[in-house]
Design a protein around this motif. Sequence first.
Motif, short mmCIF file in Angstrom:
data_model
loop_
_atom_site.label_atom_id
_atom_site.label_comp_id
_atom_site.label_asym_id
_atom_site.label_seq_id
_atom_site.Cartn_x
_atom_site.Cartn_y
_atom_site.Cartn_z
N VAL A 124 0.85 -1.19 0.00
CA VAL A 124 0.00 0.00 0.00
C VAL A 124 0.88 1.23 0.00
O VAL A 124 1.72 1.39 0.88
N MET A 125 0.70 2.09 -1.00
CA MET A 125 1.54 3.28 -1.11
C MET A 125 0.78 4.54 -0.75
O MET A 125 -0.39 4.68 -1.07
N GLN A 126 1.48 5.43 -0.07
CA GLN A 126 0.92 6.74 0.23
C GLN A 126 2.07 7.72 0.17
O GLN A 126 3.08 7.51 0.84
N ASP A 127 1.91 8.75 -0.65
CA ASP A 127 2.91 9.79 -0.72
C ASP A 127 4.33 9.25 -0.97
O ASP A 127 5.28 9.68 -0.35
N GLY A 128 4.43 8.28 -1.88
CA GLY A 128 5.74 7.75 -2.27
C GLY A 128 6.24 6.61 -1.40
O GLY A 128 7.14 5.89 -1.79
N LYS A 129 5.67 6.47 -0.22
CA LYS A 129 6.16 5.44 0.70
C LYS A 129 5.26 4.21 0.68
O LYS A 129 4.06 4.32 0.51
N ALA A 130 5.90 3.06 0.89
CA ALA A 130 5.11 1.84 1.09
C ALA A 130 4.73 1.81 2.56
O ALA A 130 5.54 1.48 3.41
N VAL A 131 3.49 2.21 2.87
CA VAL A 131 3.12 2.33 4.28
C VAL A 131 2.75 0.99 4.88
O VAL A 131 2.76 0.84 6.09
N GLU A 132 2.42 0.04 4.06
CA GLU A 132 2.04 -1.26 4.59
C GLU A 132 2.23 -2.33 3.52
O GLU A 132 1.95 -2.09 2.36
N GLU A 133 2.75 -3.48 3.93
CA GLU A 133 2.76 -4.63 3.04
C GLU A 133 2.02 -5.73 3.78
O GLU A 133 2.33 -6.03 4.92
N LEU A 134 1.01 -6.28 3.14
CA LEU A 134 0.21 -7.26 3.87
C LEU A 134 -0.29 -8.37 2.96
O LEU A 134 -0.33 -8.22 1.73
N ALA A 135 -0.67 -9.48 3.58
CA ALA A 135 -1.29 -10.57 2.85
C ALA A 135 -2.72 -10.16 2.52
O ALA A 135 -3.35 -9.44 3.28
N SER A 136 -3.21 -10.62 1.34
CA SER A 136 -4.52 -10.17 0.87
C SER A 136 -5.64 -10.42 1.86
O SER A 136 -6.56 -9.63 1.99
N GLY A 137 -5.55 -11.54 2.57
CA GLY A 137 -6.63 -11.87 3.48
C GLY A 137 -6.52 -11.19 4.84
O GLY A 137 -7.47 -11.17 5.61
N ALA A 138 -5.35 -10.60 5.10
CA ALA A 138 -5.10 -10.08 6.44
C ALA A 138 -5.87 -8.80 6.71
O ALA A 138 -6.21 -8.06 5.79
N GLU A 139 -6.11 -8.52 7.96
CA GLU A 139 -6.74 -7.26 8.38
C GLU A 139 -5.71 -6.14 8.21
O GLU A 139 -4.60 -6.26 8.71
N PRO A 140 -6.05 -5.08 7.53
CA PRO A 140 -5.08 -3.98 7.40
C PRO A 140 -4.90 -3.27 8.73
O PRO A 140 -5.84 -3.12 9.50
N LYS A 141 -3.64 -2.83 8.97
CA LYS A 141 -3.37 -2.12 10.21
C LYS A 141 -3.33 -0.62 9.98
O LYS A 141 -3.76 0.16 10.80
N HIS A 142 -2.76 -0.24 8.82
CA HIS A 142 -2.57 1.19 8.57
C HIS A 142 -3.92 1.87 8.30
O HIS A 142 -4.73 1.36 7.55
N PRO A 143 -4.13 3.06 8.90
CA PRO A 143 -5.42 3.75 8.71
C PRO A 143 -5.73 4.04 7.24
O PRO A 143 -6.89 3.99 6.82
#
Lengths: 222, 242
Positions: free
Chosen positions: B209-228
């Motif tokens: 997941v990218m925001q403003d150039g940074k990869a703010v989160e890398e997660l498995a597709s089924g996982a619950e996202p942590k980043h807001p």
Amino acid sequence: MLSLRNLSVAIGGHRLVEKVSFDMAPGESLGLIGPSGSGKSTILRAVAGMIDFTGEILLMGRPLAAWPRLERARLLNMVFQDPYGALHPRHSVARALAEPLILHRMDDREQRIEEALMAVGLPLDVQTSYPHQLSGGQRQRVVIARALMLNPRLLLLDEPTSALDMTVQADILDLLEGLKSSRGLSYLLVAHSLPIVTRLCGKIVRMDQRGEPDLASHGLLN
Amino acid sequence: MLIDAQNLCVRFGAKRAVDDVCLSLARGGRLAVVGESGSGKSTLGKALMGLVARPGIVSSERLEIEGRDMRSALPSQWQAVRGRSIGLMMQDPRYCLNPVMTIGRQIAECNAPTPVEDCLAEVDLSPGIAKRYPHQLSGGQGQRAYLAMVLALSPQLLIADEPTSALDPPLALQMMELIEKRMQARGMALLLITHDIDLARRTCPRLIVMQDGKAVEELASGAEPKHPFTRRLIACVPRLAC
Ligand SMILES: Nc1ncnc2c1ncn2[C@@H]1O[C@H](COP(=O)(O)OP(=O)(O)OP(=O)(O)O)[C@@H](O)[C@H]1O
Ligand SMILES: Nc1ncnc2c1ncn2[C@@H]1O[C@H](COP(=O)(O)OP(=O)(O)OP(=O)(O)O)[C@@H](O)[C@H]1O
Ligand SMILES: [Mg+2]
Ligand SMILES: [Mg+2]
């Protein structure tokens, strides 16, 4: 606002659109849906006066050809399907937005440009950017801002949000919905996402593979 | 590793369009990059193809493609990578087709093992499209013609930047199935760049997941996202539907 009577378009022996008719009252919006290649963009191009057609297109009761070009351009504007092609690669955003204002001799250019940029959620400093320096979604918002520049009554929108991410899509939809109520704007909208069409439009015409309207779909939403 | 990029940055003047992104992809693997407009997704895709033009500056601690160090690669070395190693489906496909060459000839020049008509049929286009020029196609037809061309080169990796944005849902699904089929038949890997988080989760086991150039989160597709921000992206889907 807009009436089509048996609109047909043929290019080089290909029939792109066959006998399409519909009416849109002022402030009313209509969604065009249908499979890829069914003639949706072609209908918008005909209404925008970009291509030849047979049948009738009436803009506020008056045939399209009877409108002086500039007057028509103020009344009706179009957002194209591919935003990259719609912007001149060597013109800055400021220039792209100023162009309609210059053409129509409008004052307060800077203020109008700033208002339009804010309306589509772009920072004011994008004015110095060129199209290749913008992301796909930013380009699309510039194109929408430009279409709003002259305060049109009717906006032709060809997949206006498909290049945008969900958060921006939702913002642009809010914007379009707001303009509809605040300025009484009408949309002739092509979109492949039905939720988007139903949110903005009270009427739907579905085109079929042969470029003919599927009559069973008329008034689908009413 | 097919692609291994560590601390990849792309700068345009003071702006960091891609800021310290790490990603790796094995043969036949799949990874999705999602994020909001302007977050650097397309720029990241271009950097992996050596397509960031001046004044953009690309830097990284590691950038390997099929084991080769590409950090100071010459244009000719990038040229060798493009097409056969990595196929890029750009975000504005019609703009990438050659406007003065028919679709049929553009596909034929890729020297695919299959005849042009079959390449077109695969993307649900009729043989008559071969004689047309890009401006004579609809938006969705252009996108499919371009996909046919990219696949004709049988790349090891397909970087697909919003590959289905001009297509209605059934056709989009059909194109994703075609890409899927290629991945299974030829072990093609996929880097899917999209704003459609649903599509990303359905297609790829992992997301960046990218925001403003940074990869703010890398997660498995089924996982619950942590980043807001990831949560916001997911929350926007039903908001559109209402
Ligand atoms: N200049 C042209 N010459 C010949 N055929 C054309 C030309 N322009 C468009 N077409 C054809 O006309 C048909 C309708 O095209 P149009 O762009 O209106 O489709 P569309 O409904 O907007 O499709 P999409 O959803 O893929 O954008 C298509 O089959 C297209 O190939
Ligand atoms: N050549 C360039 N010069 C200057 N800035 C650029 C250039 N190319 C991209 N940028 C900037 O880098 C940022 C990232 O752009 P990018 O196209 O990678 O975004 P994206 O995530 O693909 O967005 P979208 O979903 O809208 O396509 C944007 O702010 C854009 O304005
Ligand atoms: Mg179209
Ligand atoms: Mg992009």
